[in-house]
Write a protein that holds these residues in place. Structure first.
Motif: not given
Length: 147
Positions: A25-34, A74-75, A79-80, A85-86
């Motif tokens: 999910l993190a890999e598909a998120g906005t942060l990963a895109a930016l 990666e970090r 973390a995202t 997951a939490e």
């Protein structure tokens, strides 16, 4: 170890499946895109700030920036992913990951960096603290000229 502390740690640690789904999910998120856009912009700013460097030095600087970026990415995404997951159930994570695998979601992710860039270009520079002080000054006559 204290049994209550052990139980708290066990509850706080997401399952391997939750962590895998959270990371996807993190890999598909906005942060990963930016992140790649930020890396490219900031790398070129560093290189441009040092015209004294030779072309080979500039290439080495870009390579260093890429290594530092990869480690930081990666970090951040780990973390995202863990944070997702939490905070989300396995069922929710599965639904979100399934959605992110659709064509519509891929097109959304591809469009997101350009949409954000267009928004920022359209809006221009924003300085939240300066804008708050200016509004407060207008409303109260206080904090005027404290940029």
């Amino acid at each position: 170890m204290n049994p209550i502390l052990a139980l708290a740690l066990a509850v706080a640690t997401p399952s391997a499946e939750a962590q895998r789904l959270g990371r996807e999910l993190a890999e598909a998120g906005t942060l990963a895109a930016l992140l790649p856009l930020i890396q490219e912009k900031e790398t070129e700013e560093i290189v441009s700030a040092h015209p004294e460097l030779s072309d080979s030095d500039k290439a080495a600087l870009r390579a260093t920036a890429k290594r530092v970026y990869d480690l930081g990415r990666e970090r951040l995404l780990s973390a995202t992913g863990r944070a997702y997951a939490e905070r989300l159930s396995i069922a929710d994570l599965k639904r979100l990951v399934a959605f992110n695998r659709t064509g519509a979601a891929r097109r959304y992710r591809q469009a997101t960096p350009a949409v954000i860039a267009a928004t920022m270009q359209s809006v221009g520079t924003m300085d939240f603290k300066k804008d708050v002080r200016a509004a407060f000054c207008t409303e109260t006559g206080k904090l005027c000229g404290t940029d």
